[in-house]
Design a protein around this motif. Sequence first.
Motif, PDB file in Angstrom:
ATOM      1  N   GLY A   1     -33.827 -37.663  55.349  1.00  0.00           N
ATOM      2  CA  GLY A   1     -32.901 -37.239  56.393  1.00  0.00           C
ATOM      3  C   GLY A   1     -33.388 -37.515  57.791  1.00  0.00           C
ATOM      4  N   ALA A   2     -32.456 -37.353  58.738  1.00  0.00           N
ATOM      5  CA  ALA A   2     -32.729 -37.718  60.128  1.00  0.00           C
ATOM      6  C   ALA A   2     -33.703 -36.773  60.799  1.00  0.00           C
TER       7      ALA A   2
ATOM      8  N   ASP B   1     -29.042 -34.473  68.978  1.00  0.00           N
ATOM      9  CA  ASP B   1     -29.943 -34.208  67.849  1.00  0.00           C
ATOM     10  C   ASP B   1     -31.400 -34.294  68.299  1.00  0.00           C
TER      11      ASP B   1
ATOM     12  N   VAL C   1     -27.706 -40.936  64.515  1.00  0.00           N
ATOM     13  CA  VAL C   1     -28.505 -39.935  65.227  1.00  0.00           C
ATOM     14  C   VAL C   1     -27.976 -39.850  66.655  1.00  0.00           C
TER      15      VAL C   1
ATOM     16  N   THR D   1     -30.816 -44.751  64.853  1.00  0.00           N
ATOM     17  CA  THR D   1     -29.514 -45.168  64.317  1.00  0.00           C
ATOM     18  C   THR D   1     -29.585 -46.609  63.827  1.00  0.00           C
TER      19      THR D   1
ATOM     20  N   LYS E   1     -20.942 -46.219  67.207  1.00  0.00           N
ATOM     21  CA  LYS E   1     -22.064 -46.473  66.303  1.00  0.00           C
ATOM     22  C   LYS E   1     -22.581 -47.890  66.484  1.00  0.00           C
TER      23      LYS E   1
ATOM     24  N   PHE F   1     -31.692 -46.527  60.520  1.00  0.00           N
ATOM     25  CA  PHE F   1     -30.950 -45.946  59.402  1.00  0.00           C
ATOM     26  C   PHE F   1     -29.807 -46.836  58.916  1.00  0.00           C
ATOM     27  N   ASN F   2     -29.365 -47.763  59.760  1.00  0.00           N
ATOM     28  CA  ASN F   2     -28.248 -48.633  59.399  1.00  0.00           C
ATOM     29  C   ASN F   2     -28.693 -50.078  59.166  1.00  0.00           C
TER      30      ASN F   2
ATOM     31  N   HIS G   1     -27.342 -43.092  58.454  1.00  0.00           N
ATOM     32  CA  HIS G   1     -27.103 -41.954  59.345  1.00  0.00           C
ATOM     33  C   HIS G   1     -26.822 -42.426  60.777  1.00  0.00           C
TER      34      HIS G   1
END
Length: 498
Positions: free
Chosen positions: A420-421, A480, A476, A463, A378, A466-467, A474
């Motif tokens: 959401g992703a 996906d 990703v 990613t 991550k 989202f972080n 999340h």
Amino acid sequence: MTTLTLPRLLRASRLLVLAAAIGGPLLSVAAPAAPADAGTPRGKPIEAILTSPPHVPPPTNRNYPAKVIVNLEVVEKTMQISEGVNYTFWTFGGTVPGSFIRVRQGDTVEFHLKNHPGSKMPHNIDLHGVTGPGGGAASSFTAPGHESQFTFKALNEGIYVYHCATAPVGMHVANGMYGLILVEPPQGLPKVDKEYYVMQGDFYTTGKYREKGHQPFDMEKAIDEKPTYVLFNGAEGALTGDKAITANVGEKVRLYIGNGGPNLISSFHVIGAIFDQVRFEGGSNVQKNVQTTVIPAGGAAIATFTARVPGSYVMVDHSLFRAFNKGALAILRIDGAENKAIYSGKEVDAVYLGDRAQPNLAAVTQAAQGAAAGKLTKDEQIKAGQQLFAGTCSVCHQSDGKGMAGVFPPLAKSDFLGAGAAKAIDVVLRGLSGKVTVNGTDYNSVMPPMNQLNDDEVANILTYVFNSWGNPGHVVSKDDVKKARAAAPAAQGQAEHK
């Protein structure tokens, strides 16, 4: 004093009428003059100093013709064409473009072409500065592990392309087999402070732009003239960040610019600079005060300008999608004192340079290596996404994710991202138009689909988003994004968003 009798006047009159009829002044017919100083070589033979791009060998500093020995080796090698993307190049001297060769008009050049034993293909060389069949190609066909030799007289001064001419010629050139040879005039070129070697080429890979891993040559793309990459000096980022070429305020800079092709014409431009002089098409004529110079495939130019204001100057092919979506972008960094009388400005380098404003994209490479090994973390995704975000998204959404009030919605603490992703992936892949409400505020701008991004780049950017900035956190994955790309567009990609 000669007396002009009537017969003489009549003969002179008839000659003048004849001259007028053929459209020009009366000229005496004589054999063309021999090129300047093209006599017998003097002194001991000289081994040519060859340099790798962007460097240029020193001036010859000779007032006589010499015998010059050039040793050039063909090497087939795998190198990075972009961060995390490998390509097998065929090279002259181990670099793309090949080694820079510098001789003087009138020199006798003894040329040795060696083909490394590890090569898989035969190669030769066609030097556009050679007067003779194939520019030397007919005399230099060289199998792996062999060496060929031929000799030529450098009759004409100028800057000339050289390239491989072994069939299929286009494939050899597309794999990086080109470079420049400078034939100085007898008096040499005017003195400058810095000289650099920059050469454009178009590359055709089976994968998409920046798709990670090893990418082979794609003949069909090459025939269709649809390059994956258009690059300066053989790699994306070859002349950016800590590899940028440099000068100081007040210095005169000379650029030797070539275009290896094999297909595209270059519209070479330095953003924020005007060329004092351009020797266009590599010839002897000079154009002054030039903004953009056209360089055909297989052609070259010499551009000079004086560095007057400090900053990062972006060199591009002004066919701009090649610059910002295929890699044709380089940096000339000028250091020194500001001159407010010339330019007061606020520097907005990050907007123009995008991800290439960074010293390099090392985090992207690390993430690609982790993914290939099945150990992508991550943290690696976040670091790679941060660098990619800087060049893809920060112009509109800003580096802090706060967007631009009333124009571009924020990504920071975004309730839109809280959905959401899947929704975020769809917007990146397919774009977004129409009214959207984010954190209680309406926006009505347009986000184009980010078609230039491949699956792992989209995953890493999202990613990171989202972080960051208080978002839900999340992760990703590439899979996906791949699934979303293959699926039908989501309904919200076409309608009002709330």
